[in-house]
Design an enzyme around this catalytic site. Structure first.
Site, PDB file in Angstrom:
ATOM      1  N   ASP A  29      27.553   7.623 -21.630  1.00 24.90           N
ATOM      2  CA  ASP A  29      26.312   6.905 -21.908  1.00 24.90           C
ATOM      3  C   ASP A  29      25.570   7.638 -23.024  1.00 24.90           C
ATOM      4  O   ASP A  29      25.438   8.864 -22.980  1.00 24.90           O
ATOM      5  CB  ASP A  29      25.445   6.823 -20.650  1.00 24.90           C
ATOM      6  CG  ASP A  29      26.088   5.944 -19.578  1.00 24.90           C
ATOM      7  OD1 ASP A  29      27.000   5.154 -19.928  1.00 24.90           O
ATOM      8  OD2 ASP A  29      25.691   6.043 -18.401  1.00 24.90           O
ATOM      9  N   HIS A  69      32.921   8.063 -17.705  1.00 22.99           N
ATOM     10  CA  HIS A  69      33.066   7.315 -16.463  1.00 22.99           C
ATOM     11  C   HIS A  69      33.530   5.895 -16.758  1.00 22.99           C
ATOM     12  O   HIS A  69      33.518   5.467 -17.922  1.00 22.99           O
ATOM     13  CB  HIS A  69      31.749   7.326 -15.667  1.00 22.99           C
ATOM     14  CG  HIS A  69      30.556   6.862 -16.456  1.00 22.99           C
ATOM     15  ND1 HIS A  69      29.920   7.645 -17.409  1.00 22.99           N
ATOM     16  CD2 HIS A  69      29.882   5.686 -16.456  1.00 22.99           C
ATOM     17  CE1 HIS A  69      28.922   6.976 -17.946  1.00 22.99           C
ATOM     18  NE2 HIS A  69      28.874   5.772 -17.388  1.00 22.99           N
ATOM     19  N   HIS A  91      33.774   5.427 -20.930  1.00 26.50           N
ATOM     20  CA  HIS A  91      32.766   5.707 -21.958  1.00 26.50           C
ATOM     21  C   HIS A  91      31.826   6.802 -21.475  1.00 26.50           C
ATOM     22  O   HIS A  91      31.808   7.122 -20.287  1.00 26.50           O
ATOM     23  CB  HIS A  91      31.922   4.442 -22.237  1.00 26.50           C
ATOM     24  CG  HIS A  91      31.092   4.033 -21.060  1.00 26.50           C
ATOM     25  ND1 HIS A  91      31.626   3.402 -19.952  1.00 26.50           N
ATOM     26  CD2 HIS A  91      29.773   4.202 -20.777  1.00 26.50           C
ATOM     27  CE1 HIS A  91      30.682   3.189 -19.056  1.00 26.50           C
ATOM     28  NE2 HIS A  91      29.533   3.686 -19.520  1.00 26.50           N
ATOM     29  N   ARG A 109      30.744  -5.958  -6.535  1.00 26.27           N
ATOM     30  CA  ARG A 109      29.901  -4.775  -6.769  1.00 26.27           C
ATOM     31  C   ARG A 109      28.696  -5.177  -7.588  1.00 26.27           C
ATOM     32  O   ARG A 109      28.830  -5.837  -8.631  1.00 26.27           O
ATOM     33  CB  ARG A 109      30.718  -3.718  -7.517  1.00 26.27           C
ATOM     34  CG  ARG A 109      29.900  -2.494  -7.965  1.00 26.27           C
ATOM     35  CD  ARG A 109      30.796  -1.472  -8.650  1.00 26.27           C
ATOM     36  NE  ARG A 109      30.018  -0.411  -9.275  1.00 26.27           N
ATOM     37  CZ  ARG A 109      29.680   0.727  -8.661  1.00 26.27           C
ATOM     38  NH1 ARG A 109      30.058   0.955  -7.426  1.00 26.27           N
ATOM     39  NH2 ARG A 109      28.973   1.643  -9.301  1.00 26.27           N
TER      40      ARG A 109
END
Ligand SMILES: C=C1C[C@]23C[C@@]1(O)CC[C@H]2[C@@]12CC[C@H](O)[C@@](C)(C(=O)O1)[C@H]2[C@@H]3C(=O)O
Ligand SMILES: O=C(O)CCC(=O)C(=O)O
Ligand SMILES: [Fe+2]
Length: 417
Positions: A237, A292, A235, A302
């Site tokens: 941002d 990204h 996607h 993470r």
């Protein structure tokens, strides 16, 4: 077996609108298996990408380096940023404490409305990812019962962490946005920063936790068959700028200009700045809103914290006059952030939303967004097209319908009526 074919899949970022001129459209109603398949990507043995520019905030050339990075890659890593490490680790520990709570406790603040706690479901249009997350608004005008509940029920966890972290990151954000304006030769240095500094700024803080490979259950591991599990699908941002900080777990990837995915090394002491859609529009396309995604299942889990700097809802966004010499050269029209945000939240993660700003909205962008708006409840509905040479879609159980451009437009019109 879900993952068995994964390593054969071509792992490239595809821009649907670029493909619009291809003549054949395919409507695909995915089977459950095919939808699951979207959570896997081929495991390419790629080394860490070293091409992301590193900018030292205290360096005299910082503004030039920032502008070059936003033009060429759409992201850069900021070091010597001045945000106290103690603030970062405090919020990180508070978030980890929250994620360790029993699922039933976390679920009280779920699903996000659009703020609160989320688990695997991203947004409300059927996107899934292998993660759990928290979303907070920094705009006091935005009322979110779920986020309020979250803060009230976990005061010992989120004492002041969210507020202190956001304040410090916002300050650094404004400093960088001012260097950016300077570097672009814009007279008013605060042209970007005033939007984020405004008390009605519609900014967001997001905290994501992706499971480590050991946490993913054996069945999924087997299904992976050498593939990678998608934590957060591809996607861009939508806001002006995103500021990402993660622990030392890998997973973040960006899409390079040649369409390949590159793994970005994690660095828990720095921040990655990612150009958002609005900054691409305001710079009339000079800065690139970079696509990204995040892969889950690293050797440790993470934890990422992302501040999305957005303008007030009623702010009109369009190319800055000083960056457009003649009116005809302006690539985008004006929309308020409210208009763009509303359309964004009706779209799927991987949709190319920037087409809404383009002067001639293509039928393909309308199609994608319209389909998702009318079938938001259908988890496994997707619309795509490919050229003749791509041949059959390789997902088992797909129903493909070939239509020309006019047929698909009337199909959508019928759906709406
Ligand atoms: C699928 C979606 C999740 C998202 C809203 C959307 O409909 C499309 C954009 C998504 C995104 C990506 C960047 C940020 O993480 C986010 C908070 C945003 O502003 O846009 C998410 C939205 C979300 O998770 O609610
Ligand atoms: O979690 C991450 O590292 C990035 C997530 C992301 O891109 C997003 O939340 O928009
Ligand atoms: Fe993102």
């Amino acid at each position: 077996m879900v993952g068995a074919k994964c390593s054969d899949r071509v792992d490239k970022c595809v821009n649907l609108t670029e493909k619009f001129n291809k003549r054949i459209l395919t409507m695909v109603v995915d089977s459950h298996e095919a939808a699951l398949n979207e959570l896997f990507v081929a495991k390419a043995c790629m080394p860490m990408f070293t091409g992301v520019p590193v900018v030292d905030l205290t360096h005299p050339q910082a503004k030039r380096l920032i502008v070059e990075a936003c033009q060429n890659v759409g992201t850069f890593k900021l070091v010597n940023h001045g945000v106290p490490f103690e603030l970062i680790t405090r919020l990180e520990n508070e978030a980890l404490n929250f994620f360790m709570q029993p699922q039933s406790h976390k679920d009280k603040a779920s699903p996000p409305d659009p703020f609160g706690y989320g688990n695997k479901e991203i947004g409300s249009n059927g996107d899934m990812g292998c993660l759990e997350y928290l979303l907070f608004s920094t705009n006091p005008e935005v009322i979110s019962p779920k986020a309020t509940l979250l803060l009230q029920q976990n005061p010992q966890i989120f004492r002041t962490g969210v507020e202190d972290y956001t304040r410090a990151v916002k300050k650094m954000c404004c400093e960088v946005l001012e260097l950016m304006a300077d570097g672009l030769g814009i007279e008013s240095r605060d042209v970007f920063s005033r939007l984020v500094r405004d008390e009605r700024s519609d900014s967001i803080l997001r905290i994501n936790r992706y499971p480590a490979s050991g946490e993913v259950n054996a069945e999924v591991e087997e299904a992976l068959g050498g593939g990678n599990l998608i934590g957060f699908g591809e996607h861009t941002d939508p806001q002006i700028i995103s500021i990402l900080r993660s622990n030392n777990a890998s997973g973040l990837q960006i899409c390079l200009q040649d369409g390949t995915w590159a793994s970005i090394p994690s660095d828990h002491t720095s921040f990655y700045f990612i150009v958002g859609d609005l900054l691409q529009v305001m710079t009339n396309g000079r800065f690139k809103s970079v696509k990204h995604r995040v892969l889950a299942g690293s050797s440790i889990s993470r934890l990422s914290m992302i501040y999305f700097g957005g303008p007030p809802l009623n702010e009109k966004i369009g190319p800055l006059p000083s960056l457009v010499s003649k009116k005809e050269e302006s690539l985008y029209k004006e929309l308020t952030w409210r208009e763009y945000k509303n359309a964004t939240y009706k779209s799927r993660l991987s949709d190319n939303r920037l087409t809404l700003f383009e002067k001639s909205v293509t039928a393909s962008s309308l199609l994608q967004l319209t389909c998702h708006r009318h079938f938001p409840f259908v988890n496994n509905f997707s619309l795509g097209y490919h050229d003749e040479t791509d041949g059959q879609m390789d997902k088992k159980g797909c129903v493909s319908v070939l239509m020309d451009k006019n047929s698909i437009i009337s199909f959508v019109q019928n759906m709406i009526n």
